[in-house]
Design an enzyme around this catalytic site. Structure first.
Site, short mmCIF file in Angstrom:
data_model
loop_
_atom_site.label_atom_id
_atom_site.label_comp_id
_atom_site.label_asym_id
_atom_site.label_seq_id
_atom_site.Cartn_x
_atom_site.Cartn_y
_atom_site.Cartn_z
N GLU A 268 23.74 -4.71 -5.57
CA GLU A 268 22.83 -5.86 -5.67
C GLU A 268 21.86 -5.64 -6.84
OE1 GLU A 268 20.84 -5.78 -1.90
OE2 GLU A 268 22.59 -6.44 -0.78
N GLY A 270 19.43 -6.33 -9.95
CA GLY A 270 18.62 -7.42 -10.49
C GLY A 270 18.10 -7.00 -11.85
N TYR A 311 1.39 -3.84 -10.24
CA TYR A 311 1.93 -2.47 -10.11
C TYR A 311 1.43 -1.52 -11.20
CZ TYR A 311 5.54 -5.46 -7.96
OH TYR A 311 6.20 -6.41 -7.24
N CYS A 338 -9.47 -15.49 -14.18
CA CYS A 338 -10.75 -14.87 -13.81
C CYS A 338 -10.55 -13.70 -12.86
CB CYS A 338 -11.65 -15.92 -13.20
SG CYS A 338 -11.90 -17.25 -14.35
N GLU A 339 -9.96 -12.65 -13.35
CA GLU A 339 -9.75 -11.41 -12.59
C GLU A 339 -9.75 -10.29 -13.61
OE1 GLU A 339 -8.45 -10.82 -9.25
OE2 GLU A 339 -7.93 -12.85 -8.65
#
Ligand code: LLP
Length: 404
Positions: A268, A270, A311, A338-339
Site C-alpha cells: 500500500e 503512498g 511533524y 495566524c500561528e
C-alpha cells in the site's frame, strides 16, 4: 525538476510560466516523475509479483488516480469518499483494499456492495459488524485482519503505527483468538493478514523484524491466508541526510518469506509513489527584516501544506531563478496564517530574495494537498499537471465564495 540557465523547469515548462499562467499557491506535478516512480516500484518488486494498491490518503486527485489505474495499480482507501474517488478513477473493486480503525456501518455497507477485494478490519467489533451486514445481504465478505506486530519503525513518532501503544491493528493473542472464532463463519472469510508499521521508513530493518513476526504468527495460526498485506511506509529522501530505502534488501526478505508461505503480497505505497512528483509554487508577499531574522512571508501557508507545522518535517525551498547574490542572515520562510507554527523552513543564509519573487517548496506530492484545509478561511490551492511541454489544471483553485 531541474535548472536550465538558472531557471527552474518542471519537465519542459519553466516555473515562471507556470506561476504566471496558474497563479499561486499551486501544486505542480510532473507526470513523467510519477510514471518513473511507478515503474521503479514495480521493477523493485517485480520478482514477487505483488498487487500494489496506491494509498489514496497520500494524494486523492482524480487525474492522478487515473494514472495510477492506467499503471495497473490498485488502491488502498480509508473512507467512503476515498473509495468513491478510486472507483471514479476506474480502479477495479477487485484491486481495492479498505483500511482504518473506525469504518462506519454505512461505509462498510458501501464497500460490501461494491465487492472490493478486502476489508482490512482492525477490531473484533468491526468484524462482528461486517458479519452482521454480510448476513443481512446474504453474502460472503472477504476480510483481512490487521496485526499490530509491536514494532517500532523508528520514524517520526506521530506517524508510527506498529507499536502496542498505537491504536492500529490487533495484538497477536487477540488476532489468533479472532481467527479461531470466525473460522466457521458462513459470512466472513479471513483471506488476509495485514500490517502497516508506519510511514517515511528509511531503514529496511524494521520491515525485516516485521516479516519475522508475520512468519511466526502465520505458523502458529495454521491458517491459510491468500494474501499478506504489508502496507506501505517506504521513505523518500526529503534531504540528503535521509537514507535511500534499500528496496533490494526488502525484496530479498520478502522472497525468502514467500518460500515458506504460498501467498500473494499486497503493498500500500503512498509517499514512495507520489511525494517527489510535486512542488508547491508560492509567491513572496513581503520580506520583513527584524533584529533576529529575515522573514520571507509567502502566500502559501500551513493550511496548504501542514507537514512542517505538524511533524516538523523538512521540505527544501528552491528559488525559481537562481542567483549568486547571497544574504547571510537567518531566513524564516513563513505563511500568512495566524500561528507561530505556520513556518516552512528556517535556514542560515539564502540567495538574495525580493518581494514578489517566487519559490518552490519541494517533495510535496504526498500528504500535501490531501492534508490541506480551509483554516483561516483560505481557499485551497490549485493543482497542475505538467507533461513534457504541456500544462493543465487537474484541480481548480477553490473559490472564496464556495467556502464562505
Ligand atoms: N497503509 C496504511 C494502512 C496506512 O496507514 C498508510 C499511511 C499507508 C498505507 C501509506 O503509507 P506511505 O507509503 O505513504 O508511507 N500524514 C503523514 C503520513 C501519515 C501516514 C498514514 N498512513 C505525513 O505527512 O508524513
Amino acid at each position: 525538476m531541474h535548472f536550465k540557465k538558472n531557471k527552474l523547469f518542471i519537465e519542459k515548462v519553466s516555473g515562471l510560466k507556470i506561476v504566471q499562467k496558474f497563479g499561486t499557491p499551486t501544486y505542480c506535478y510532473s507526470l513523467k516523475k510519477l510514471k518513473d516512480n511507478i515503474r521503479n516500484f514495480q521493477k523493485n518488486f517485480g520478482s514477487i509479483n505483488p498487487l500494489s494498491c496506491f494509498s489514496v490518503k497520500s494524494n486523492n486527485n482524480l487525474q492522478i488516480l487515473k494514472e495510477i489505474k492506467k499503471s495497473g495499480m490498485g488502491a488502498d482507501v480509508v473512507s467512503k469518499g476515498e473509495l468513491i474517488q478510486a472507483l471514479k478513477a476506474g480502479i477495479s473493486p477487485k484491486k481495492i483494499v479498505f483500511s482504518g480503525v473506525g469504518k462506519k456501518t454505512e461505509e462498510l455497507k458501501f464497500a460490501i456492495e461494491k465487492k472490493i477485494l478486502l476489508i482490512n478490519a482492525e477490531s473484533e467489533s468491526e468484524i462482528f459488524e461486517i458479519e452482521r451486514l454480510a448476513k443481512l445481504k446474504k453474502t460472503v465478505v472477504n476480510i483481512g485482519i490487521r496485526l499490530n506486530p509491536n514494532i517500532d519503525a523508528r520514524t517520526l513518532k506521530k506517524i508510527s503505527t506498529g507499536r502496542l501503544e498505537d491504536k492500529f491493528g490487533l495484538t497477536e493473542k487477540v488476532f489468533l483468538n479472532i481467527l479461531n472464532n470466525f473460522k466457521n463463519s458462513n459470512f466472513i472469510k479471513v483471506k488476509c493478514l495485514s500490517v502497516h508499521i508506519g510511514s517515511q521508513i528509511t531503514d529496511y530493518k524494521p520491515y525485516s523484524r516485521m516479516i519475522n513476526v508475520l512468519d511466526k504468527i502465520i505458523k502458529k495460526s495454521k491458517h491459510l491466508f491468500d494474501y499478506i498485506d504489508l502496507g506501505g511506509g517506504m521513505g523518500i529522501q526529503y534531504e540528503k541526510k535521509n537514507k535511500l530505502f534499500d528496496y533490494k534488501k526488502y525484496n530479498l526478505i520478502i522472497k525468502k518469506f514467500l518460500k515458506k508461505h504460498n501467498v500473494k503480497i499486497i503493498f500500500e505505497p503512498g509517499r514512495s509513489i507520489i511525494a517527489n512528483c510535486a512542488v508547491l509554487f508560492s509567491q513572496i508577499i513581503y520580506i520583513k527584516n527584524t533584529e533576529k531574522k529575515r522573514f520571507i512571508i509567502l502566500d502559501a501557508a500551513m493550511n496548504d501544506l501542514i507537514r512542517p507545522a505538524l511533524y516538523g518535517s523538512y521540505h527544501n525551498i528552491i528559488p525559481l531563478i537562481k542567483s549568486n547574490k547571497k544574504n547571510k542572515r537567518i531566513h524564516d520562510f513563513v505563511g500568512p496564517v495566524c500561528e507561530t507554527s505556520d513556518k516552512f523552513l528556517t535556514v542560515k543564509g539564502y540567495q538574495h530574495l525580493k518581494e514578489k519573487e517566487y519559490v518552490a517548496i519541494s517533495d510535496v506530492g504526498a500528504y500535501g494537498m490531501s492534508l490541506s484545509s480551509n483554516y483561516n478561511l483560505r481557499p485551497k490551492a490549485s493543482e497542475v499537471m505538467i507533461e513534457n511541454k504541456s500544462s493543465k489544471v487537474i484541480l481548480k483553485r477553490q473559490k472564496l465564495f464556495n467556502i464562505i
